[in-house]
Structures are given as C-alpha cells and as structure tokens.
Write a protein that holds these residues in place. Structure first.
Motif, PDB file in Angstrom:
ATOM      1  N   LYS A 159      47.709  80.450 155.002  1.00 40.82           N
ATOM      2  CA  LYS A 159      47.084  81.386 155.944  1.00 40.82           C
ATOM      3  C   LYS A 159      46.314  80.635 157.029  1.00 40.82           C
ATOM      4  O   LYS A 159      46.340  81.010 158.208  1.00 40.82           O
ATOM      5  N   LYS A 160      45.673  79.547 156.599  1.00 31.82           N
ATOM      6  CA  LYS A 160      44.934  78.744 157.594  1.00 31.82           C
ATOM      7  C   LYS A 160      45.892  78.176 158.633  1.00 31.82           C
ATOM      8  O   LYS A 160      45.548  78.075 159.811  1.00 31.82           O
ATOM      9  N   GLN A 181      48.715  79.605 159.550  1.00 35.50           N
ATOM     10  CA  GLN A 181      49.097  80.728 160.402  1.00 35.50           C
ATOM     11  C   GLN A 181      47.988  81.076 161.395  1.00 35.50           C
ATOM     12  O   GLN A 181      48.248  81.448 162.531  1.00 35.50           O
ATOM     13  N   ASP A 182      46.760  80.921 160.928  1.00 40.37           N
ATOM     14  CA  ASP A 182      45.624  81.257 161.794  1.00 40.37           C
ATOM     15  C   ASP A 182      45.317  80.141 162.785  1.00 40.37           C
ATOM     16  O   ASP A 182      44.363  80.240 163.558  1.00 40.37           O
TER      17      ASP A 182
END
Lengths: 211, 700
Positions: free
Chosen positions: A169-170, A172-173
């Motif tokens: 997720k990091k 993707q962020d």
C-alpha cells in the motif's frame, strides 16, 4: 518464477522467542521444535500474492542474543519490513521491545513497516504478557500487532502477508521510490513496468531459497 | 656428449615427440663462450634499496662483488681464448629461482643473464653457491639445474606466468621440445627480460596465448609450440651433463666467487636470527602452485635419475663443490617475505581469470594425508607416553587429522589441556585432580537454592539462556537426540559451570556449538569441560559482550584479503562489504555450520595444531572467498546477496581443497600476513600476557 516486487524482511527479537520457527512455519508450513540456534543470520523466502501481484518475500532471520546486536544492526539496511517478535510467556522478552525498536529506528529506513508479534500464543496457560499490553505497545509505537503461534501456525501467514500488504500500500501511495533499493524493495519482471524493473527478478526468484 | 642441462624435461603431448631425439642428444651450442664482463655494477641502487633485507640479495651482492674480482683471474686461468670478441651482458637479474620440489623452501636462487655475443643472444642462469634455503639441496643439485649459455637459436618459446599468488615465472621451451624448470622472478623483471630479448631476437607474441612468446618464429610453428606447452602431460627426461666448456667456465667462476665471502654473509644473517624459526614462517617455503608442483615431480625425478646415471661424472666434475661444506641456513629475515609479498599486487594482473584461478587453487598446498592412526600415534610417544617431538606430531595432525578413536586421547594435547611432555601416568593424575576441581566449580551453581535463585537474576538468565540453547545444539546427532537426552544435560552443566569458572565472560551463543563436538569426543564431563576451557583460552575473546574479539577477527580477515587478493578486496570495498560480517558465523563457531560434524572435527584438530599459523582459520576464510571470488565478482553481489550466498555455501565446501589453499595462502603471506593480524586476535593470547604465554604457545 518471476515477481512484481521483492520485499526484504528482517525478523528481530530476543533469543528463543521463536523467530526461526515463525520463519520455518511461514516458508515450509511446518513446526520444527528441534533446530539449531541461529548464529549470525539465516534466510528464507516465499512467494505471496497481493492484489494479484506475485511478491517475493526474502526474509532474514537474525540471532537474538544481545552481544550480537552490533552485527545484527548491519542487517537492517535495506529492509522493507520487520517482524519484531516477543514471547508471551516470557515477560523480559516483552520488556526488551523498546530497545529492539530503538535499534530498528536507528538502523533501518524510516519507512520500514514493523509488525509486532506476540509469539507462542498456544501457550496461553503460561502467558506472562496480556494481549492488551501488546496492543498498547504497538499503538504507542505505530506498529501493526498480532499474536501468533509458530507451533500451531495461527496468524503466521497473516502476520507476514499483512506486513507485505502494508508495504504494498505504501508503494501504491507513493511513499517509496521503488527504484531506490535501499527501501528494501526490488521491482521484478512480474508485470510492473519501470526503469529499474527486472534487474534482479529472474535470477533472485530462481534461487534455491524457496525450498 | 653434451647437453644444455641435466634438468630438462619434455612434454609428451607434442606429437613430434615420437621422433624425439634421444635424451642425450647433442644440442648445438657454441663452444668456449667467454665474456668480458662489463664494468656495470652488479646491482642497481634502486634494487639495493628494495632488497636490502633479502638474504638472497645480500648473498648475491657479495657474490657479485667477489665475482668482479675473480672474473678476470678465472678467465685468465681457464680461458686461453679470453681475447675473443667481447660479450656484453644485456640483462641481469638476481633472485631468479627454480623450485626443484613442490616446496618453494627448496628453491635454488641464482642470477639470470642475457648475454650478447656478436649477433647471437644467450641466456644463462647460474645458481648462487652455498646459499640454498633448504639444507637438503646439495651443491650437486644446484649444478644440475645450471643453465649454461643457451643460444636463443635453440629456444623456441618462452611462456610467461602471472600466478594469482607468488612470483611471476617463465618457462623456456627449447626447439627440441625440452623445457627448463620454471624460473621464478623473485625480484620481478619478467617484462624487462622479455623486452630485452625483443631488442635482440625476433620475439612474437603467440596469437593464441598472450603469455606465450615465440622466438625466431620464422616458420609458423605456432601450433606445435602451443601443443608442446600442455604442461600437465610433461614427462621426465634425464639428460646428460653438459660438457660445454663455455658453460663450464661460467659455472666455475661462480663456484670461485662463492669461496670468497658468501659464506660469512649468510652465516651472519642466520645467526642474527636467534632461535630457529618455525618452518612455516620461512618465506622461502612459500607457495607452491599447480604447475610448480607438477614440474617439481618431473624435475625431482629427472634430477635423481640423472644423479644415478651420471653420478660418477658429476663427482669428478664437481669434486671441489662436494668437499665444501655447504652453508645452508634458514635465511628468512623477517622483512624478506614482506618485501616479496608486497610486490604481488603490483605484479599480478588486476583482475584474474577466475577459471584459471580456480584451476590453480585446486592443487595448492601439500596433498592431504590420511588421518593419524593408533599404530602411527604410538611412534610419536616414548615408552612413558610423552610426545617425543610435538612439532612433528602437530605437523602430522595438520596434514591428516586424527582417526576418530584417537581424538579422545590427542585433543587434550592439541588444546594444551595436557602438556606434550606429560607421561601417561601424569595425565591420569591430572585427570583425577581436574575432575574434583570441576566438581567444585560445578557445585557453586548446583548449590544455589531456588529461593536464592529468585534473587539472582543474572544466574537465572544465564541458566535460562543455556537451557534454551543446548536443546538447539546438534540435536540431529544420535549423541544428542531425543527427549531428556542425558548428554544434553551434560552440555548444559558444562556450559553453566564454565560460566561460573569464567564469570566475566559468562555464556554467549556459539559456545554450545564449540562444546558439542568436544563432549562427543571426550565423552566425559570433566574432561570435556577442561578441554573446552582450553579452547576458550584461545577463542574466548570472540565471545566478548562487546564483540571486540570478533571485530578484530573480521578486521584481520579484511587485511589478509587485501594482501592476498587485492582485486577482491577492492570489490568488497566498492560494494560496502568490508565489515566482513558475512564471515561472522565461519569464525565465531569455527566453520561448524559449514561442514558436517565429522568434517568439522577434522577441521578443528587441524586448526588446533597451530601448525602453519595459529590464525589458519582466517586463511581458511580467505581460501573459501578466493574459491568463489569469480562468482562473487562476476555476479556483482551486493552485501545482502553476498551474505546469503556465503550462508548457502554451507555443506558445499570441499574441506581438503580449502585446507590446501589455506596452507598455501598462509605460507605465501608469511610474516607479512601475520603482521596484518592485530595482536591479541584470538586464538592469540591477550596482549597483556603476551610475553609469558607467547613462549608457551610455541610449544603447543
């Protein structure tokens, strides 16, 4: 076997909390009560899938004894994730978490995802650290938390995968610059285009470490 | 009959050898070569500076100066044709040696010259007299190898070798297919040698092998030349002594020079040395390498055969030599090896052909022997059980290890628990005394009540740690397997007792790995404890809480790699791997996780001999790294990859080959290697006690 990303994990914590057993349970799906104690570092690897992307976890299992800390510190370099393990039946292993965390903060990159694991939760009758205490500590220090048992495999899979999901997720962020390998992430051939893609992909995933 | 040398040999791979001339074939050499020696000083100033500590140099210098005086005399006496056309020395190099056996200690050093006379170029190599680094080499041996004025018309090719370790050498192959033994340039100069030749004769670099230089290659003999250089199939050829008067006269000159001064020189060097040095420290013993080893067998054979065939002839020819007592001393000035070894990185190619290296490394060092067996063991003991010659025993164990049933008896000696001078009875007595001493120490913790333990956190922690670790130590071995195995309890008891015996050091992970084989071998709690104590006397600092022992180990290792493989060192430097943490486990538990149990015991007893060096384990590290250097560098491993790679070598390392490499590396590094290891690096005893223990250590 190709992967989209390779994440480097490091497992830390006091000696005898079950770091090697957690690794073995995760990579080989078995519990081996009789194994040699870890000197230096051992390695394990496994492929997982997140968001339909194959992700390879390369896991460094470190020696826990205090005197090896100066050596262990060098292993933090370039780790994307850390599993900080204590033994719920031994209070002192919980008490030492702060010093482990300090080491990790000091020697790992700031964006390293840390999962706190209270291991040996199958030994509830000998519990010396409550689940709440673990949760509280994790909350205070911004860690993900789970109680697990390397023996029964309870939450082992989840702990490793949840950590990976958080790292993913990091990415993707946009928290990481994935072309910079010091974040412990390598981009592989598995479908993620990019300038740095693939340098280590095929060779690393073809290794024997998955056995 | 005449022959260029009696120490030639031929290469049988060459198809031409079917119509090869008889060994006693005459080679066309000019008769009565006479040289007017130029006024050129025997040594240049720069060389003097570089080699001022080199005993070879010292001797050669004296020879040289003596020679200057004598030359005219000898020429006058023996050479009616001294008024011939003057010959000019166009190249002169001292400290060019041949290694007649696989041990470089038996090298014969001499002077290599290129001599131009009229339009012809000749090569000579004359050994120094009375100056061998090994007493077994007689003057006769030296004369046997003398190269007396070979004309370049008889030389087909020169092959240059740049080994990864050690000295550059050349192999001169004659048109006949014969070749001289490798000539080692201890003071460098191969390039200049070839360049000088090139100025005088046609010298062409082979198109197929950049290290082969073809001489007067008018007819395209390339293919033949190359095939003739397939070294491994070399076979011996005993050759007749040279009767060439020209060569003889050079030799005689040399002999005379020796009479005038060299002896004193070499004596004074050796005397200044004090006690006889450990053989392994003799830099002259230095490395042996594949080609050398193969050649050595050849040359030794050729020499012996020749001696037999031409024994009478030689004794007539060299009677003056044989009457003379050769001054053969150990001329290893401490700085000598440093000078030589320092030159290696400069002279060796920056990046080695890894394949070549691996091929070479396979045969370095002396062949391993079979383990010492009970029968042979008895020959090392006197009737009362004293070890007669501990160094001989250590050497034997170093090269072969021990039969398993002997370990129980010999490990205590190797570790210094029992002294080599002790008798059977004394050892039995010590055993019983030590047993009660052990029980006393053990009782210190045994007597701690549970109530007391509650207030003794340190004890509880230590005990807990040990109990956690003994059940994770070699449990797959029958000796330790299963629940409630009493041996696991003994392991715990010994470690806990040790942590009271040496409370400051206490317990650290890795100790159980070191104790486990000892307990397995000794199979006696007290004996295992005391052997472990003796081992920890050596390795204890590796377990210091601050890891200073391990850090000095890893530092020493980095220094040794820098010395012995500077390209690899540079690679590690560039890739931020200089902390050598990837070798941490190797050193901490002495490779126990890298080899299976039996092999580990073999390695340990070899290390414990402290035979070539007490730090052989570091050379073992270098040997393994060198073995895989091609892969490490080729795959551009970073720190993480390297660490993983090294870890995964476990179970894949060839122990015997590694030990041979390690031995060769250790000997090659010599005192320069020792100087790179910080004082007090385990198993060296702490610096504070150094003076006292150092002497004891010599005996161990």
């Amino acid at each position: 076997m190709s992967y989209a990303y390779l994440f480097k994990y490091i497992i830390i914590g006091d000696t005898g909390v079950g770091k090697s057993c957690l690794l073995l349970q995760f990579t080989d799906k078995r519990f081996q009560p009789v194994h040699d104690l870890t000197i230096g570092v051992e390695f394990g690897a496994r492929m997982i899938t997140i968001d339909n992307k194959p992700i390879k976890l390369q896991i460094w299992d470190t020696a826990g004894q205090e005197s090896f800390r100066s050596i262990t510190r060098s292993y933090y370099r370039g780790a994307a994730g850390a599993l900080l393990v204590y033994d719920i039946t031994r209070r002192e292993t919980f008490n030492h978490l702060a010093s482990w965390l300090e080491d990790a903060r000091q020697h790992a990159n700031a964006n390293m995802t840390i999962m706190l694991i209270g291991n040996k939760c199958d030994l509830a009758h000998r519990r010396a650290v409550s689940t709440e205490e673990g949760e509280q500590f994790a909350k205070e220090h911004g860690l993900i938390f789970m109680e697990a048992s390397a023996k029964t495999a309870q939450n082992v899979e989840e702990a490793f995968i949840k950590t990976a999901a958080t790292i993913y997720k990091k990415i993707q962020d946009g928290v990481f610059d994935v072309s910079n390998e010091s974040y412990g992430i390598k981009v592989g051939y598995g479908g993620i285009p990019g300038p740095s893609g693939g340098r280590d992909g095929p060779s690393a995933s073809a290794g024997t470490c998955c056995s | 009959m005449s022959q260029t040398s009696r120490s030639l040999f031929l290469f049988c791979s060459f198809p031409r050898n079917t119509d090869f001339p008889s060994p006693r074939r005459h080679l066309p050499l000019p008769l009565s070569l006479r040289f007017q020696f130029s006024a050129k000083p025997p040594m240049l100033e720069s060389e003097l500076h570089d080699l001022s500590d080199d005993a070879d140099y010292a001797a050669s210098l004296q020879q040289g100066s003596a020679g200057v005086m004598l030359r005219s005399d000898s020429t006058k006496q023996r050479s009616p044709s001294s008024d011939r056309d003057g010959a000019e020395i166009v190249f002169l190099k001292d400290n060019v040696a041949i290694h007649p056996t696989q041990f470089a200690s038996e090298r014969i050093s001499g002077r290599l010259k290129l001599i131009k006379q009229s339009s012809a170029l000749f090569m000579t190599w004359i050994p120094y007299k009375g100056h061998s680094s090994d007493a077994r080499l007689s003057d006769k041996d030296r004369n046997l190898y003398t190269i007396k004025a070979v004309p370049f018309t008889d030389i087909r090719s020169i092959r240059r070798h740049n080994p990864a370790l050690g000295w550059q050498y050349i192999i001169v192959v004659l048109s006949s297919g014969l070749a001289y033994p490798p000539l080692y340039f201890y003071s460098g100069g191969v390039k200049e040698f070839l360049a000088t030749i090139k100025q005088h004769v046609l010298l062409v670099r082979s198109a197929e092998d950049a290290n082969v230089f073809l001489v007067n290659d008018f007819q395209n003999t390339l293919q033949r030349t190359l095939s003739s250089l397939e070294l491994p199939r070399a076979v011996p050829l005993a050759c007749g002594p040279s009767n060439m008067s020209g060569g003889e006269s050079i030799l005689n000159e040399n002999q005379e020079r020796v009479d005038n001064g060299v002896d004193n020189g070499s004596l004074s060097v050796s005397q200044s040395h004090g006690r006889p040095r450990h053989k392994a420290q003799d830099p002259g013993r230095d490395l042996s390498i594949q080609v050398l080893e193969k050649f050595s067998l050849v040359t030794r054979f050729a020499r012996e055969t020749t001696s037999q065939i031409f024994g009478e002839n030689q004794s007539n020819g060299f009677s003056t030599n044989e009457r003379r007592t050769p001054i053969q001393t150990n001329l290893d000035h401490p700085k000598k090896s440093s000078d030589i070894v320092e030159n290696i990185p400069d002279e060796s190619p920056v990046v080695l052909d890894s394949q070549e290296f691996e091929r070479l490394s396979l045969v370095w060092g002396k062949p391993r022997q079979s383990p010492l067996c009970s029968e042979e063991w008895l020959t090392f003991l006197d009737s009362e059980g004293r070890v007669i010659d501990s160094e001989a025993l250590r050497k034997r164990v170093f090269y072969g290890g021990l039969d398993h049933e002997l370990r129980n008896e010999v490990w205590g000696l190797l570790l210094g628990y029992y002294s080599y001078e002790s008798t059977y009875a004394e050892r039995e007595f010590l055993k019983s005394v030590k047993k009660s001493e052990y029980e006393n120490i053990k009782n210190q913790w045994k007597s701690i009540s549970s109530a007391q333990a509650k207030r003794f956190t340190k004890f509880r922690e230590r005990k807990g740690l040990i109990e956690k670790d003994v059940v994770r130590t070699d449990r797959s071995l029958t000796f330790y397997e299963g629940d409630d195995n009493p041996n696991v309890t003994v392991l715990r008891d010994i470690l806990l007792t040790y942590s009271f015996y040496n409370f400051d050091l206490g317990y650290c992970q890795g100790m159980s790995d070191l104790l486990s084989p000892i307990l397995f071998v000794m199979d006696d709690e007290s004996e295992a404890f005391w052997c472990f104590v003796a081992l920890m006397e050596r390795l204890g600092p590796n377990f210091n809480r601050d890891q200073n022992g391990m850090h000095s180990q890893l530092f020493a290792l980095s220094k040794l790699v820098e010395l012995l493989d500077s390209p690899l060192h540079n690679y590690f430097k560039q890739h931020d791997c200089l902390n050598y943490f990837f070798c941490f486990r190797w050193i901490l538990i002495q490779f126990k996780r890298e080899f299976e149990f039996e092999r580990t015991m073999r390695l340990w007893e070899v290390l414990w001999t402290h035979y070539p060096s007490e730090h052989l384990h570091l050379y073992v590290c270098v040997a393994i790294l060198k073995r895989y250097r091609g892969k490490i560098i080729g795959e551009e491993m970073d720190f993480d990859t390297l660490l993983k790679f090294i870890n995964e070598l476990s179970g894949h390392i060839d122990l015997d080959a590694t030990l041979r490499d390690a031995e060769a590396l250790c000997i090659c590094a010599g005192e320069n290697g020792a100087a790179r290891i910080p004082p007090g690096t385990p198993p060296s005893l702490p610096v504070d006690d150094g003076s006292f223990y150092a002497q004891q250590d010599e005996i161990l």
